[in-house]
Design an enzyme around this catalytic site. Structure first.
Site, PDB file in Angstrom:
ATOM      1  N   ARG A   1      37.970  29.668  33.672  1.00 14.87           N
ATOM      2  CA  ARG A   1      38.273  30.677  34.324  1.00 14.87           C
ATOM      3  C   ARG A   1      37.277  31.339  35.634  1.00 14.87           C
ATOM      4  NH1 ARG A   1      38.396  36.610  33.697  1.00 14.87           N
ATOM      5  NH2 ARG A   1      38.784  37.450  36.373  1.00 14.87           N
TER       6      ARG A   1
ATOM      7  N   HIS B   1      36.248  38.673  42.682  1.00 17.62           N
ATOM      8  CA  HIS B   1      35.518  40.069  41.256  1.00 17.62           C
ATOM      9  C   HIS B   1      34.528  40.491  41.453  1.00 17.62           C
ATOM     10  CE1 HIS B   1      35.249  38.139  36.638  1.00 17.62           C
ATOM     11  NE2 HIS B   1      34.389  40.086  37.132  1.00 17.62           N
TER      12      HIS B   1
ATOM     13  N   GLU C   1      39.819  43.519  37.248  1.00 15.56           N
ATOM     14  CA  GLU C   1      39.429  44.595  36.680  1.00 15.56           C
ATOM     15  C   GLU C   1      39.256  45.623  38.058  1.00 15.56           C
ATOM     16  OE1 GLU C   1      36.219  44.440  33.750  1.00 15.56           O
ATOM     17  OE2 GLU C   1      37.311  43.798  32.733  1.00 15.56           O
TER      18      GLU C   1
ATOM     19  N   ASN D   1      41.557  41.587  30.351  1.00 13.05           N
ATOM     20  CA  ASN D   1      40.572  41.734  29.852  1.00 13.05           C
ATOM     21  C   ASN D   1      40.511  42.822  28.297  1.00 13.05           C
ATOM     22  OD1 ASN D   1      40.053  39.848  31.862  1.00 13.05           O
ATOM     23  ND2 ASN D   1      38.662  41.236  33.120  1.00 13.05           N
TER      24      ASN D   1
ATOM     25  N   TYR E   1      38.046  43.837  25.905  1.00 11.52           N
ATOM     26  CA  TYR E   1      36.316  44.534  25.463  1.00 11.52           C
ATOM     27  C   TYR E   1      37.075  45.350  23.813  1.00 11.52           C
ATOM     28  CZ  TYR E   1      35.047  41.435  28.332  1.00 11.52           C
ATOM     29  OH  TYR E   1      34.191  40.084  29.398  1.00 11.52           O
TER      30      TYR E   1
ATOM     31  N   GLU F   1      39.882  37.929  28.988  1.00 12.07           N
ATOM     32  CA  GLU F   1      38.120  37.571  29.253  1.00 12.07           C
ATOM     33  C   GLU F   1      38.088  38.739  27.865  1.00 12.07           C
ATOM     34  OE1 GLU F   1      35.415  40.119  31.884  1.00 12.07           O
ATOM     35  OE2 GLU F   1      36.256  39.077  33.427  1.00 12.07           O
TER      36      GLU F   1
HETATM   37  C1  NOJ Z   1      34.346  42.278  32.990  1.00 11.50           C
HETATM   38  C2  NOJ Z   1      33.949  42.161  34.105  1.00 11.50           C
HETATM   39  O1  NOJ Z   1      35.233  41.545  34.299  1.00 11.50           O
HETATM   40  C3  NOJ Z   1      32.843  40.823  33.747  1.00 11.50           C
HETATM   41  O2  NOJ Z   1      32.179  41.000  35.298  1.00 11.50           O
HETATM   42  C4  NOJ Z   1      31.756  41.884  33.102  1.00 11.50           C
HETATM   43  O3  NOJ Z   1      30.244  40.724  32.585  1.00 11.50           O
HETATM   44  C5  NOJ Z   1      32.268  41.840  31.912  1.00 11.50           C
HETATM   45  N1  NOJ Z   1      33.175  42.468  31.309  1.00 11.50           N
HETATM   46  C6  NOJ Z   1      31.574  42.788  30.472  1.00 11.50           C
HETATM   47  O4  NOJ Z   1      31.092  43.316  31.521  1.00 11.50           O
END
Ligand code: NOJ
Length: 497
Positions: free
Chosen positions: A125, A169, A215, A343, A345, A403
């Site tokens: 990606r 992005h 995002e 994404n 995290y 992500e």
């Molecule tokens: C999400 C973002 O899409 C990416 O650009 C970024 O580096 C990562 N999070 C980590 O923060």
């Protein structure tokens, strides 16, 4: 005797495999097998895979974005982006770092594809830089910009790696910021759709999956509310809500434009960092509360995209600052998608509550562990609950984790290798939860690890490293970290390793 190997970086080698051997990507499985009889090894491997494996056609990939890796910020006719302008404004980025060169992937893409191949990953990606294609956002296309992505896509396919392209992005052409205020205007949403349609026509013979926007909340909230990201604005509530609205409108119009221009069968979705709501104790009441919170905490982005309307609570909370919109815009925003990418995290933990709105967010304990970025609380359950909510609430049957990964502040050991035990701990924990999701029939089709390489981490510059492959930013040398060996093993086994 239990020894702390990390305290002895230059321990002499013995007949057991050296630590360098341990990270040789192809050798990782063999190392495990060395410690037992071949039959025993086979049985153990099978048992491990059975209980921790992913569906047979599960897609393992890696992810990056244009501004974070390409460099070449004004080569071959590329226009200035809002990030180019932002990083060159003193005081905006830690240590004054810029993405002018980044990791120079614009010139080194062939080597970079080779690195992906060594991991065994089958998908990549990447994002397309809008100002490389349309230097001023609209108008005449820049053939040299498109030619770069042609070359990249061809190189990926020649190496058996499927290209998955993100169209936005965050690197908006600066000209659109200057002329119409960027995402403060519907003109930007329309210009984005035109660019998306152009790319759909040019690349869909080889790129079969497109993500419109990456995002929403990151570039809108940080770029237009707190001002720590480009374009660095701090807008009041009413104008901010309009930016949110034009961002989702841009997504919807782009979906329509790609459908109109791309080859039949091209799939379109998005890559959103939805708030991943986790019931901290898994009771039916808390799970229902988490589902309710998922719709409300994502009301301005994923919820309106999936449902075609803003929730009543969202509009009521905004009051006179609510976005202005038409029914036609809502129809565009909720254009049907082929898949949803998320994404993931970090979690937001909740409990059911006796008081309206029936759910409360549980604050993180002071000692709750987090990764190197202060925002990234450790919460592997997020990778179970986020896709499960998307499937259950909106009946989505094709989900990608677009992500997942973590930042670290690693440094190489004496032998030059980064032993990123923290990243491996993170990945194993999160992937275990993803495996729980697929075992529960949540239709997750693939996973893109962020990130393939250390790269430009936006306002944090180069300090926080998200890569499985270390990049020496002075020499551009790429060196796989221990976690690259771990991920290669996951891909090879199609299971949590
Ligand atoms: C999400 C973002 O899409 C990416 O650009 C970024 O580096 C990562 N999070 C980590 O923060």
């Amino acid at each position: 005797m239990i020894s702390d190997e990390s305290a002895e970086p230059s321990a002499p080698e013995t007949s057991s495999p050296s630590r360098r051997d341990l990270i040789k990507l192809a050798g990782a499985g063999a190392v495990a097998a060395n410690s037992m009889t071949p039959a025993g090894a086979k049985a153990e491997q099978a048992a491990v895979c059975d209980s921790r494996s992913f569906p047979r056609d599960f897609l393992w990939g890696t992810a990056t974005s244009a501004y974070q890796i390409e460099g070449a910020w004004k080569e071959d006719g590329k226009g200035e982006s809002i990030w180019d302008r932002f990083v060159h404004t003193p005081g905006k980025i830690r240590n004054g770092d810029t993405g002018d060169v980044a990791i120079d992937s614009y010139h080194r893409y062939k080597d970079d594809v080779r690195q992906m191949k060594a991991l065994g990953a089958r998908a990549y990606r990447f994002s397309i830089s809008w100002p490389r294609i349309f230097p001023r956002g609209t108008g005449a296309a820049n053939a040299k910009g498109l030619a770069y992505y042609d070359r990249l896509v061809d190189e990926l396919l020649a190496n058996g790696i499927q290209p998955y392209a993100t169209l936005y992005h965050w690197d908006l052409p600066q000209a659109l910021q200057d002329s119409v205020g960027g995402w403060q205007s519907a003109e930007t949403a329309k210009a984005f759709a035109d660019y998306a349609g152009y790319i759909g026509a040019k690349l869909s013979d080889r790129v079969r999956h497109f993500f419109t926007i990456n995002e929403f909340s990151a570039f809108v909230e940080l770029g237009y509310r707190t001002g720590v990201f480009a374009p660095g604005l701090t807008l009041p509530a009413g104008r901010l809500n309009q930016v949110r609205h034009y961002a989702v409108l841009g997504h919807g119009l782009a979906v329509q434009a790609i459908r109109a221009s791309a080859k039949a069968g091209t799939k379109v979705g998005l890559a959103d960092n939805m708030t991943a709501v986790v019931p901290i104790i898994e009771t039916p009441g808390n799970i229902a509360a988490a589902e309710h919170a998922t719709r409300e905490l994502n009301a301005g982005y994923l919820t309106v995209i999936m449902e075609g309307r803003y929730t009543e609570a969202y509009l009521a909370a905004a009051g006179p600052d609510a976005p202005k919109f038409t029914a036609e815009e809502l129809r565009a925003i909720s254009s049907p998608l082929d898949f949803v990418g998320i994404n993931v995290y970090t979690p937001v933990y909740v409990l059911a509550s006796g008081q309206a709105p029936g759910v409360e967010v549980v604050p993180l304990a002071k000692s709750h562990p987090h990764m190197a970025s202060s925002w990234q609380a450790f919460g592997p359950e997020a990778l179970y609950w986020a896709p499960r909510h998307v499937h259950k609430i909106w009946n989505v049957n094709e989900i990608y984790i677009t992500e997942n990964g973590c930042g670290t502040t690693d440094t190489p050991a004496a032998d030059g290798v980064v032993y990123d035990t923290d990243r491996i701990m993170f990945l194993r924990s999160y992937l275990s939860m993803l495996q729980r999701a697929v075992a529960d029939n949540v239709p997750v089709r693939g996973y893109f690890l962020w990130s393939l390489f250390d790269n430009f981490e936006w306002a944090d510059g180069f300090d926080t490293r998200f890569g499985m492959i270390r990049v020496d930013f002075a020499t551009q040398k790429r060196t796989p970290k221990l976690s690259a060996g771990y991920y290669a093993e996951v891909v090879k086994r199609n299971a949590v390793a």
